[in-house]
Design a protein around this motif. Sequence first.
Motif, PDB file in Angstrom:
ATOM      1  N   LEU A 201       0.833  -1.209   0.000  1.00 36.09           N
ATOM      2  CA  LEU A 201       0.000   0.000   0.000  1.00 36.09           C
ATOM      3  C   LEU A 201       0.865   1.256   0.000  1.00 36.09           C
ATOM      4  CD1 LEU A 201      -2.779   1.303   0.189  1.00 36.09           C
ATOM      5  CD2 LEU A 201      -2.628   1.104   2.671  1.00 36.09           C
ATOM      6  N   THR A 202       1.956   1.244   0.760  1.00 32.90           N
ATOM      7  CA  THR A 202       2.869   2.390   0.775  1.00 32.90           C
ATOM      8  C   THR A 202       3.455   2.639  -0.613  1.00 32.90           C
ATOM      9  OG1 THR A 202       3.440   1.910   3.068  1.00 32.90           O
ATOM     10  CG2 THR A 202       4.932   3.344   1.842  1.00 32.90           C
ATOM     11  N   PHE A 203       3.887   1.573  -1.274  1.00 32.54           N
ATOM     12  CA  PHE A 203       4.430   1.704  -2.627  1.00 32.54           C
ATOM     13  C   PHE A 203       3.363   2.239  -3.587  1.00 32.54           C
ATOM     14  CE2 PHE A 203       4.680  -0.279  -6.829  1.00 32.54           C
ATOM     15  CZ  PHE A 203       5.850   0.282  -7.300  1.00 32.54           C
ATOM     16  N   VAL A 204       2.154   1.690  -3.496  1.00 32.11           N
ATOM     17  CA  VAL A 204       1.075   2.097  -4.406  1.00 32.11           C
ATOM     18  C   VAL A 204       0.723   3.563  -4.202  1.00 32.11           C
ATOM     19  CG1 VAL A 204      -1.377   1.773  -4.927  1.00 32.11           C
ATOM     20  CG2 VAL A 204       0.117  -0.206  -4.699  1.00 32.11           C
ATOM     21  N   LEU A 205       0.660   4.017  -2.946  1.00 28.06           N
ATOM     22  CA  LEU A 205       0.306   5.409  -2.679  1.00 28.06           C
ATOM     23  C   LEU A 205       1.416   6.361  -3.113  1.00 28.06           C
ATOM     24  CD1 LEU A 205      -1.396   5.031   0.819  1.00 28.06           C
ATOM     25  CD2 LEU A 205      -2.500   5.518  -1.372  1.00 28.06           C
ATOM     26  N   CYS A 206       2.676   5.965  -2.907  1.00 25.26           N
ATOM     27  CA  CYS A 206       3.795   6.787  -3.400  1.00 25.26           C
ATOM     28  C   CYS A 206       3.776   6.866  -4.922  1.00 25.26           C
ATOM     29  CB  CYS A 206       5.122   6.230  -2.906  1.00 25.26           C
ATOM     30  SG  CYS A 206       5.383   6.409  -1.128  1.00 25.26           S
ATOM     31  N   TYR A 207       3.500   5.743  -5.559  1.00 24.97           N
ATOM     32  CA  TYR A 207       3.401   5.720  -7.026  1.00 24.97           C
ATOM     33  C   TYR A 207       2.256   6.607  -7.501  1.00 24.97           C
ATOM     34  CZ  TYR A 207       2.832   3.746 -11.703  1.00 24.97           C
ATOM     35  OH  TYR A 207       2.716   3.585 -13.061  1.00 24.97           O
ATOM     36  N   GLU A 208       1.140   6.573  -6.760  1.00 23.58           N
ATOM     37  CA  GLU A 208      -0.007   7.417  -7.105  1.00 23.58           C
ATOM     38  C   GLU A 208       0.341   8.896  -6.957  1.00 23.58           C
ATOM     39  OE1 GLU A 208      -4.139   8.088  -8.099  1.00 23.58           O
ATOM     40  OE2 GLU A 208      -2.827   6.333  -8.274  1.00 23.58           O
ATOM     41  N   LEU A 209       1.081   9.233  -5.901  1.00 22.55           N
ATOM     42  CA  LEU A 209       1.478  10.631  -5.684  1.00 22.55           C
ATOM     43  C   LEU A 209       2.419  11.115  -6.777  1.00 22.55           C
ATOM     44  CD1 LEU A 209       1.421  13.145  -3.887  1.00 22.55           C
ATOM     45  CD2 LEU A 209       3.310  12.151  -2.564  1.00 22.55           C
ATOM     46  N   ILE A 210       3.354  10.279  -7.173  1.00 27.78           N
ATOM     47  CA  ILE A 210       4.281  10.653  -8.253  1.00 27.78           C
ATOM     48  C   ILE A 210       3.516  10.885  -9.555  1.00 27.78           C
ATOM     49  CG2 ILE A 210       6.173   9.796  -9.686  1.00 27.78           C
ATOM     50  CD1 ILE A 210       7.237   8.364  -7.197  1.00 27.78           C
ATOM     51  N   GLN A 211       2.553  10.044  -9.825  1.00 34.40           N
ATOM     52  CA  GLN A 211       1.742  10.224 -11.026  1.00 34.40           C
ATOM     53  C   GLN A 211       0.980  11.537 -10.991  1.00 34.40           C
ATOM     54  OE1 GLN A 211      -0.644   6.581 -11.354  1.00 34.40           O
ATOM     55  NE2 GLN A 211       0.478   6.098 -13.229  1.00 34.40           N
ATOM     56  N   LEU A 212       0.433  11.893  -9.825  1.00 38.73           N
ATOM     57  CA  LEU A 212      -0.288  13.157  -9.703  1.00 38.73           C
ATOM     58  C   LEU A 212       0.635  14.353  -9.940  1.00 38.73           C
ATOM     59  CD1 LEU A 212      -2.585  12.550  -6.579  1.00 38.73           C
ATOM     60  CD2 LEU A 212      -3.304  12.820  -8.953  1.00 38.73           C
ATOM     61  N   ILE A 213       1.878  14.226  -9.489  1.00 43.23           N
ATOM     62  CA  ILE A 213       2.813  15.345  -9.608  1.00 43.23           C
ATOM     63  C   ILE A 213       3.243  15.559 -11.053  1.00 43.23           C
ATOM     64  CG2 ILE A 213       5.142  16.119  -9.009  1.00 43.23           C
ATOM     65  CD1 ILE A 213       4.705  14.865  -6.255  1.00 43.23           C
ATOM     66  N   ILE A 214       3.615  14.476 -11.742  1.00 43.46           N
ATOM     67  CA  ILE A 214       4.151  14.612 -13.101  1.00 43.46           C
ATOM     68  C   ILE A 214       3.048  14.662 -14.156  1.00 43.46           C
ATOM     69  CG2 ILE A 214       6.243  13.408 -12.399  1.00 43.46           C
ATOM     70  CD1 ILE A 214       5.229  10.957 -13.860  1.00 43.46           C
ATOM     71  N   GLU A 215       1.814  14.441 -13.749  1.00 47.46           N
ATOM     72  CA  GLU A 215       0.725  14.407 -14.730  1.00 47.46           C
ATOM     73  C   GLU A 215       0.473  15.786 -15.324  1.00 47.46           C
ATOM     74  OE1 GLU A 215      -3.209  13.464 -13.225  1.00 47.46           O
ATOM     75  OE2 GLU A 215      -3.440  11.986 -14.818  1.00 47.46           O
ATOM     76  N   LYS A 216       0.591  16.828 -14.523  1.00 44.73           N
ATOM     77  CA  LYS A 216       0.302  18.192 -14.962  1.00 44.73           C
ATOM     78  C   LYS A 216       1.594  18.958 -15.254  1.00 44.73           C
ATOM     79  CE  LYS A 216      -4.192  17.860 -14.438  1.00 44.73           C
ATOM     80  NZ  LYS A 216      -5.136  17.992 -15.566  1.00 44.73           N
TER      81      LYS A 216
END
Length: 269
Positions: free
Chosen positions: A53-68
Amino acid sequence: MARFVGMYDHINAEVGNIATNVGQTPAGWNPGVYSMIRTLSETAVIPIAGMILTFVLCYELIQLIIEKNNMHEFDVFNIYKWIFKTFVAVYILTHTFDLVMGVFALAQQVVNSSAGVISGSLDIGAGAALANLEAMLQGMGVWELIGLWLETWIINLCLWILNIVIFVIIFGRMIEIYLTVSVAPIPFATMANREWGQIGNNYLKSLFALAFQGFLIMVCVAIYAALVQNIPNAGNVHAAIWTTVGYTVLLCFALFKTGSLAKSVFSAH
């Protein structure tokens, strides 16, 4: 007559046992095994699920940051959305067994409701029909009665085999449920991300398939019981007996297919 009456009593008892077993949740079917599975899962599996879950949430946060465009067009609302998803993901992980038991409680309600609807058609030993059958047997010769006795022995053997098949399917299904439930935190930990969430979604479909397999088993047995009710009323006893053998073999095959059919219905892999 004793062979026929015993055959009907056996069918009725077996149907009652199936309704009792498939209508149980994992916690109610064997509380000792369920407690052991839950303890093992909370001790050994949830820590691994927490890392995932920690890995998935960090991956989700990175995606949110680089998406825009690397935060050049970043919206602060995305951070609040990520916090909310984190809260939901942690809540799901910490309440995994409550959610799993909710799925089986829903299926148990469906099975119990269906058992109440079809239970009236499962009582095969009709007194008037057996009286007519006894009158037919009175008109038969000794050798024909011996042959009929052998045929009823084959029927009872088929029902004994059916009993073993039902035992394997019912207990095998429960063992499969316990094995599936034991690793529930891991697929639930992946549901926070769109890509990784396919693991959790497929696991949830498999869980519903296992839960509602009990309903399909009840339907199979109800159809079988309705078909074999024609034995006492049949004009040709020999034909009715061998038809029952065919129904018994068909029921065994149908019971084995309930697992794959349930997975097909819920699109579980």
